[in-house]
Design a protein around this motif. Sequence first.
Motif, PDB file in Angstrom:
ATOM      1  N   LEU A  12     -13.569   0.537  10.529  1.00 43.43           N
ATOM      2  CA  LEU A  12     -13.703   1.979  10.698  1.00 43.43           C
ATOM      3  C   LEU A  12     -12.459   2.416  11.456  1.00 43.43           C
ATOM      4  O   LEU A  12     -12.233   1.988  12.598  1.00 43.43           O
ATOM      5  CB  LEU A  12     -14.982   2.329  11.454  1.00 43.43           C
ATOM      6  N   VAL A  13     -11.626   3.244  10.821  1.00 40.68           N
ATOM      7  CA  VAL A  13     -10.295   3.541  11.331  1.00 40.68           C
ATOM      8  C   VAL A  13     -10.099   5.051  11.412  1.00 40.68           C
ATOM      9  O   VAL A  13     -10.525   5.802  10.515  1.00 40.68           O
ATOM     10  CB  VAL A  13      -9.210   2.914  10.425  1.00 40.68           C
ATOM     11  N   TYR A  14      -9.465   5.483  12.498  1.00 42.31           N
ATOM     12  CA  TYR A  14      -9.082   6.888  12.634  1.00 42.31           C
ATOM     13  C   TYR A  14      -7.604   7.002  12.283  1.00 42.31           C
ATOM     14  O   TYR A  14      -6.739   6.382  12.909  1.00 42.31           O
ATOM     15  CB  TYR A  14      -9.333   7.381  14.054  1.00 42.31           C
ATOM     16  N   LEU A  15      -7.302   7.805  11.248  1.00 42.35           N
ATOM     17  CA  LEU A  15      -5.939   7.980  10.753  1.00 42.35           C
ATOM     18  C   LEU A  15      -5.424   9.363  11.111  1.00 42.35           C
ATOM     19  O   LEU A  15      -6.176  10.349  11.094  1.00 42.35           O
ATOM     20  CB  LEU A  15      -5.892   7.820   9.226  1.00 42.35           C
ATOM     21  N   ILE A  16      -4.136   9.434  11.426  1.00 37.40           N
ATOM     22  CA  ILE A  16      -3.466  10.730  11.581  1.00 37.40           C
ATOM     23  C   ILE A  16      -2.308  10.761  10.600  1.00 37.40           C
ATOM     24  O   ILE A  16      -1.379   9.953  10.678  1.00 37.40           O
ATOM     25  CB  ILE A  16      -2.957  10.932  13.018  1.00 37.40           C
ATOM     26  N   ASP A  17      -2.418  11.661   9.638  1.00 32.26           N
ATOM     27  CA  ASP A  17      -1.401  11.786   8.590  1.00 32.26           C
ATOM     28  C   ASP A  17      -1.113  13.272   8.394  1.00 32.26           C
ATOM     29  O   ASP A  17      -2.035  14.062   8.147  1.00 32.26           O
ATOM     30  CB  ASP A  17      -1.907  11.159   7.288  1.00 32.26           C
ATOM     31  N   ASN A  18       0.163  13.639   8.516  1.00 33.17           N
ATOM     32  CA  ASN A  18       0.570  15.048   8.402  1.00 33.17           C
ATOM     33  C   ASN A  18      -0.182  15.922   9.402  1.00 33.17           C
ATOM     34  O   ASN A  18      -0.697  16.995   9.080  1.00 33.17           O
ATOM     35  CB  ASN A  18       0.338  15.562   6.976  1.00 33.17           C
ATOM     36  N   GLN A  19      -0.272  15.429  10.628  1.00 36.57           N
ATOM     37  CA  GLN A  19      -0.905  16.141  11.737  1.00 36.57           C
ATOM     38  C   GLN A  19      -2.403  16.357  11.538  1.00 36.57           C
ATOM     39  O   GLN A  19      -3.019  17.127  12.268  1.00 36.57           O
ATOM     40  CB  GLN A  19      -0.219  17.510  11.949  1.00 36.57           C
ATOM     41  N   GLN A  20      -2.999  15.662  10.559  1.00 39.86           N
ATOM     42  CA  GLN A  20      -4.426  15.787  10.291  1.00 39.86           C
ATOM     43  C   GLN A  20      -5.112  14.456  10.584  1.00 39.86           C
ATOM     44  O   GLN A  20      -4.651  13.409  10.133  1.00 39.86           O
ATOM     45  CB  GLN A  20      -4.680  16.202   8.836  1.00 39.86           C
ATOM     46  N   GLN A  69       0.820  -1.203   0.000  1.00 40.04           N
ATOM     47  CA  GLN A  69       0.000   0.000   0.000  1.00 40.04           C
ATOM     48  C   GLN A  69       0.858   1.259   0.000  1.00 40.04           C
ATOM     49  O   GLN A  69       0.524   2.253  -0.637  1.00 40.04           O
ATOM     50  CB  GLN A  69      -0.939  -0.003   1.214  1.00 40.04           C
ATOM     51  N   VAL A  70       1.991   1.201   0.696  1.00 33.32           N
ATOM     52  CA  VAL A  70       2.907   2.351   0.705  1.00 33.32           C
ATOM     53  C   VAL A  70       3.498   2.561  -0.678  1.00 33.32           C
ATOM     54  O   VAL A  70       3.639   3.693  -1.156  1.00 33.32           O
ATOM     55  CB  VAL A  70       4.013   2.135   1.753  1.00 33.32           C
ATOM     56  N   LEU A  71       3.833   1.451  -1.362  1.00 31.39           N
ATOM     57  CA  LEU A  71       4.365   1.570  -2.717  1.00 31.39           C
ATOM     58  C   LEU A  71       3.349   2.210  -3.654  1.00 31.39           C
ATOM     59  O   LEU A  71       3.707   2.926  -4.587  1.00 31.39           O
ATOM     60  CB  LEU A  71       4.763   0.185  -3.236  1.00 31.39           C
ATOM     61  N   GLN A  72       2.082   1.934  -3.433  1.00 33.93           N
ATOM     62  CA  GLN A  72       1.029   2.505  -4.275  1.00 33.93           C
ATOM     63  C   GLN A  72       0.570   3.878  -3.793  1.00 33.93           C
ATOM     64  O   GLN A  72      -0.338   4.465  -4.388  1.00 33.93           O
ATOM     65  CB  GLN A  72      -0.176   1.564  -4.300  1.00 33.93           C
ATOM     66  N   GLN A  73       1.171   4.368  -2.711  1.00 32.12           N
ATOM     67  CA  GLN A  73       0.842   5.681  -2.154  1.00 32.12           C
ATOM     68  C   GLN A  73      -0.647   5.774  -1.807  1.00 32.12           C
ATOM     69  O   GLN A  73      -1.320   6.760  -2.096  1.00 32.12           O
ATOM     70  CB  GLN A  73       1.240   6.805  -3.114  1.00 32.12           C
ATOM     71  N   SER A  74      -1.149   4.713  -1.185  1.00 33.98           N
ATOM     72  CA  SER A  74      -2.559   4.687  -0.790  1.00 33.98           C
ATOM     73  C   SER A  74      -2.801   5.688   0.325  1.00 33.98           C
ATOM     74  O   SER A  74      -2.011   5.812   1.267  1.00 33.98           O
ATOM     75  CB  SER A  74      -2.947   3.280  -0.330  1.00 33.98           C
ATOM     76  N   SER A  75      -3.911   6.393   0.248  1.00 33.36           N
ATOM     77  CA  SER A  75      -4.275   7.379   1.268  1.00 33.36           C
ATOM     78  C   SER A  75      -5.104   6.770   2.387  1.00 33.36           C
ATOM     79  O   SER A  75      -5.516   7.478   3.312  1.00 33.36           O
ATOM     80  CB  SER A  75      -5.060   8.527   0.618  1.00 33.36           C
ATOM     81  N   ARG A  76      -5.363   5.488   2.316  1.00 34.92           N
ATOM     82  CA  ARG A  76      -6.234   4.835   3.287  1.00 34.92           C
ATOM     83  C   ARG A  76      -5.457   4.159   4.400  1.00 34.92           C
ATOM     84  O   ARG A  76      -6.047   3.443   5.224  1.00 34.92           O
ATOM     85  CB  ARG A  76      -7.148   3.846   2.587  1.00 34.92           C
ATOM     86  N   TYR A  77      -4.147   4.348   4.411  1.00 37.70           N
ATOM     87  CA  TYR A  77      -3.311   3.763   5.460  1.00 37.70           C
ATOM     88  C   TYR A  77      -2.324   4.814   5.920  1.00 37.70           C
ATOM     89  O   TYR A  77      -1.868   5.654   5.136  1.00 37.70           O
ATOM     90  CB  TYR A  77      -2.587   2.518   4.961  1.00 37.70           C
ATOM     91  N   ALA A  78      -1.997   4.788   7.203  1.00 40.05           N
ATOM     92  CA  ALA A  78      -1.075   5.772   7.775  1.00 40.05           C
ATOM     93  C   ALA A  78      -0.283   5.102   8.887  1.00 40.05           C
ATOM     94  O   ALA A  78      -0.729   4.105   9.477  1.00 40.05           O
ATOM     95  CB  ALA A  78      -1.844   6.979   8.308  1.00 40.05           C
ATOM     96  N   PRO A  79       0.889   5.637   9.212  1.00 37.16           N
ATOM     97  CA  PRO A  79       1.677   5.038  10.297  1.00 37.16           C
ATOM     98  C   PRO A  79       0.977   5.091  11.645  1.00 37.16           C
ATOM     99  O   PRO A  79       1.160   4.217  12.481  1.00 37.16           O
ATOM    100  CB  PRO A  79       2.957   5.895  10.303  1.00 37.16           C
ATOM    101  N   ASN A  80       0.168   6.131  11.861  1.00 37.82           N
ATOM    102  CA  ASN A  80      -0.533   6.297  13.132  1.00 37.82           C
ATOM    103  C   ASN A  80      -2.027   6.128  12.887  1.00 37.82           C
ATOM    104  O   ASN A  80      -2.674   7.005  12.309  1.00 37.82           O
ATOM    105  CB  ASN A  80      -0.227   7.681  13.723  1.00 37.82           C
ATOM    106  N   GLU A  81      -2.574   5.004  13.300  1.00 36.71           N
ATOM    107  CA  GLU A  81      -3.998   4.751  13.088  1.00 36.71           C
ATOM    108  C   GLU A  81      -4.557   3.943  14.247  1.00 36.71           C
ATOM    109  O   GLU A  81      -3.859   3.172  14.905  1.00 36.71           O
ATOM    110  CB  GLU A  81      -4.241   4.032  11.757  1.00 36.71           C
ATOM    111  N   THR A  82      -5.851   4.129  14.501  1.00 40.07           N
ATOM    112  CA  THR A  82      -6.561   3.439  15.573  1.00 40.07           C
ATOM    113  C   THR A  82      -7.855   2.868  15.016  1.00 40.07           C
ATOM    114  O   THR A  82      -8.638   3.589  14.385  1.00 40.07           O
ATOM    115  CB  THR A  82      -6.885   4.414  16.726  1.00 40.07           C
ATOM    116  N   MET A  83      -8.090   1.572  15.238  1.00 39.15           N
ATOM    117  CA  MET A  83      -9.334   0.957  14.785  1.00 39.15           C
ATOM    118  C   MET A  83     -10.467   1.335  15.735  1.00 39.15           C
ATOM    119  O   MET A  83     -10.346   1.200  16.956  1.00 39.15           O
ATOM    120  CB  MET A  83      -9.195  -0.563  14.709  1.00 39.15           C
ATOM    121  N   VAL A  84     -11.581   1.796  15.156  1.00 36.86           N
ATOM    122  CA  VAL A  84     -12.746   2.198  15.942  1.00 36.86           C
ATOM    123  C   VAL A  84     -13.719   1.042  16.080  1.00 36.86           C
ATOM    124  O   VAL A  84     -14.231   0.771  17.169  1.00 36.86           O
ATOM    125  CB  VAL A  84     -13.427   3.426  15.304  1.00 36.86           C
TER     126      VAL A  84
END
Length: 1091
Positions: free
Chosen positions: A616-624, A589-604
């Motif tokens: 249902l996942v809460y992602l934090i990417d670039n402080q967002q 997914q990182v190779l494909q530059q997917s926006s649906r995965y991030a290093p910091n994530e929490t499953m809801v």
Amino acid sequence: MFPVGPAPWPRLRVLWALWALLVVLLAPWRLWAIQETQECTWQVVLNNLESVGKNDAIDHFVDQELYTVDKVFDLLVDAPIDRDEVRGLGADEWERPWSCTLLGSGHLLTISLQTYLGFPYYLKINYSCTGEVSSEALVRKGHLTGLKPVVLVTFQSPVNFHRWKIEQLQIQMEAAPFRSPAERCDAEEVCLMSWYTPMPIKNGSVVMRVDVSSNGLGPFIPNKRFHVNINGFLERGRDHELQFTVGNELFHLIPRHFVNVPSRPLWYTVDQTPVLILGGIPEEKAILLTDTNFKDFFLVELSIDSCWVGSFYCPQASFTATIYDAIATESTLFIRQNQLIYYFTGTYTTLYENNHGSERWVRVLANECIKRLCPVHFHSNGSEYVMALTAGKNEGYVHFGTITDGLVSFKLLPRDRSVCNAILVDNCSITWAVFIAGDYNLLMLVEIVGPTSSKYFQVVSYDLVSDYLVVLYTIPEFIPDARGLEFLMILGTESYTNFPMVPKGMSYNPYNNLLLIWGNFLLQSFNSENFIYLADFPKELSIKYLVNSFRGDMAIVTENEEIWYLLEGSYQVYQLFPSKAWEVYISLQVLQQSSRYAPNETMVTLFYEDNKLYQLVYLIDNQQGRLIKRLMPVEQLLMYQQISKEYVLERQGSHLTLSFSNFCPFTVMRLQELPNPQIYTRQERYRAQPPRVLEPWGFHSENSLAVYQGLVYYLLSLHSKYDKPYADPVHDPTWRWWKNKKQDQDYYFYLANNWRSTGSVHVDMTSYEKIYDLKAENELPERIFLDKGTSYSFSVFLTTRKPEVQHGPSFQVLSPVDLAVVLADPDCIEAMVKEKVLVNRNSVLFWVTLSDKRSCFDQGISGHHLMKTSMLVKVLGSSGHCFQNTNRGPRMQSNLMVPVLIGCPPGKRLAFDITYTLQYNRVQNKHYFDCVKVDPEMPCFLFRDIFYPFFLIQDLVTGDSGSFQGSYVLKVVGGGPTLDTIKEYSEEEIYRFNSPLDKTGSLIWTTENTTTTEDLAFNIMSHNSLGIEWLCLENSPCHDTIPHNIFAPEFFFKVLVSNSSPFCCTSMGSRSVPGGPSSSSWCQPACLSAW
């Protein structure tokens, strides 16, 4: 024979590289396909009438009232639209003033003489593709290349079948192109455009599935499903802005609400819930709410009082605002905060005639200490259920909640004594409860404290009908020692470890009778008495909740947020996250530059939708931070997991060779010879196309879209009106629409071809029809309905990896694969499998026949009280090992679980054959007679004539219709001199007016037939009976019928016909038609069976 072992895959000569790159070689073709190939997807949003043509308008399904489109129909003067027929849709109520009642079987529309109706929303359809091309340019290109989206709307059957008819209804519509007038476009003829279809609604249904597909022209766009549900918890304020009735919307997702917060289960009534809710937001009385299965969502702060009522019988260590338990049903939301539970009923005019919607949250069981809410995933007997477990003074009881038409009631179970008293212990606590609706049985997981303060657990069964309680199973105190086995049958003779068993909950699948007890272990049973221990799940972990698809697989979430996976019918438990396979998938997914995965994530949360597992996942990417719904790639993870365990590197010369084993015993699996599906799925499908517009580019206007609304409305109105006790001369709901216009079809076609159609719109009569001949796809249906003694047959074609040949005096080819059919209830259904080995094709063909054994279901009302069971078709030795690559990614093969519903299926009826009855009565009585004011649906019969009624057995799904040759009991259950004065008779009056044993001179009718019921109380009639003679004796209600004019007096009878046991005839609500001394009347049978 035994299933074959693993077969080696072809050796691939590759250089040693990172493991992730090796996996790419086996990834689906789309990962390394030609870059120019675009992946396209449909986009569907809801638009109200004011939003049509606006580019960014998105609406939610709030409005449930229809609107008039009579002005546009007034323009269609010379068109095959009979205004008088449309006006007469509600013929039995046409004299009433204007009102608007939504569509629904069993309830006709009430419309005024000059009104045509349309639905409050449209579906706006676009598509987008990967790449740099704008969406607007893509849509224009699709339109110019002939692309037309095809929309299939499926209405979910209602919960309360006592109020609404049970039916599986679909309508297929072709989308109409519409050019947006919002912006001027001088450079091009087409600037912004979209496709539109009406979004129909019907009574009894608040959940709709929308499947969008292509007509086969233009770009390739895979089919896609959307969930369009009515949100009864939104309303329009004074400024017409949407606002929530349950609380206030919060517009900012704060990271502390989600980051490192434990996940929680999503609880709801399966397939029936339009609005889902999820609590668990720390120290906030807020929930996540969605009406699109989390495609989008709202964060809502609830308007509850947040009281904390601690007492000596309900100790509370601390107070919190967090909503811990949240359950959604068809019309009502339940939450628990601290020890209090609340419910809120939505505003759904399509579900109940009177508005039962709540004005505020209702606190229920306020004097109880509630420690947990337990969901009931399936509805039954026209109601939904929820359970509340108590602590404190009512420890050992369950508050059993029933929701019917939005009305909530609770009762305390067991009725006479607590569970602790019933099982003869002093101290016990109910940890979990499961309700088995089909058996009216309550299973409870009970924790018992012994005399020495030692704890142990029992599974206790309580019968709600007989009030009988019994201990089913005592759970072992310690975890068994499996000694390296995948599973262990608990017999009492096995050895145990020093790890204590800590049960936390139970899960039950009514389709295959699988009961799971879970905690730091997994125990499964198919009879709730004999249990199997699944040793693959680590005893060091503790399960937090299970997520069941009820289609043969489930996901397991542990306290430390690990995700495990189990295929029902197998004993191996797979770890999905964290795992090496997950790391490989994330790397890709990182190779494909997917926006649906991030290093910091929490499953809801984790949940199933359309047999697919979603996060249902809460992602934090670039402080967002953002909250997204994404697919859990179960198949990919299992593939990568299999590859990571079974590979070998061998040096050949100067390079390494990679070889690995594939444990799937076949290379090809196909389903063949599937029968036409409708007779088994009971899906009634209508087809509607937009009216043809006389415009060079083929674009529709707001007027032509309104005509489309009216036509779809009328088509579904005919379906609704066809739910009646009388059979039309032609067994098709659309017959009445065109019966007087068919002869002019060529004339209307001539007008359209010469651009002379009025209103610039041409309505093609052949574009609005009911479809009876749907063809089978290459997969098993979503569910199967089996009537008494019927069968369902298909074949499975398997191409094996390696044939097995037995040499010797007689050359013999052995089957290299074995097919198993597992039945949940072998006493009710049976399966026969025949095998044929195809030597020249290295394949095996299996013929499978599933049959009802006529032993588990007697007569009943069509679609009511069906028994849930299932069939599992599996290739032995292939569970979790076999996958098929598709354009949507890999799909698991070899485990095919199909729910089966046994009983009288929906869509069958017993109907009064008016046409043949009139014809036969004229011949036998040698004269013609009818009402003074002739009504085709309400014929009159002369008092002095012998009355010979005839009936038809009709299948509304397949279009089959034939004479009813069985026996039946006929009773007059109501009557009056006019339609408005019809009176329902009491049971005592019904007996006096109909029984040949009556001695009071009250008989209304008699017959020369001598066959009676066992108690001699009523006559039994048949198609070759000697007819009915009207008596109207002096104590009968029709004896003194006074004429009010020069014509003969009339009397209306309400008649009940049943071919089932008289004990099941409890409801007699239906419409009546004229009859009496000069005529006889009729009503819809309230208790019948169409065997």
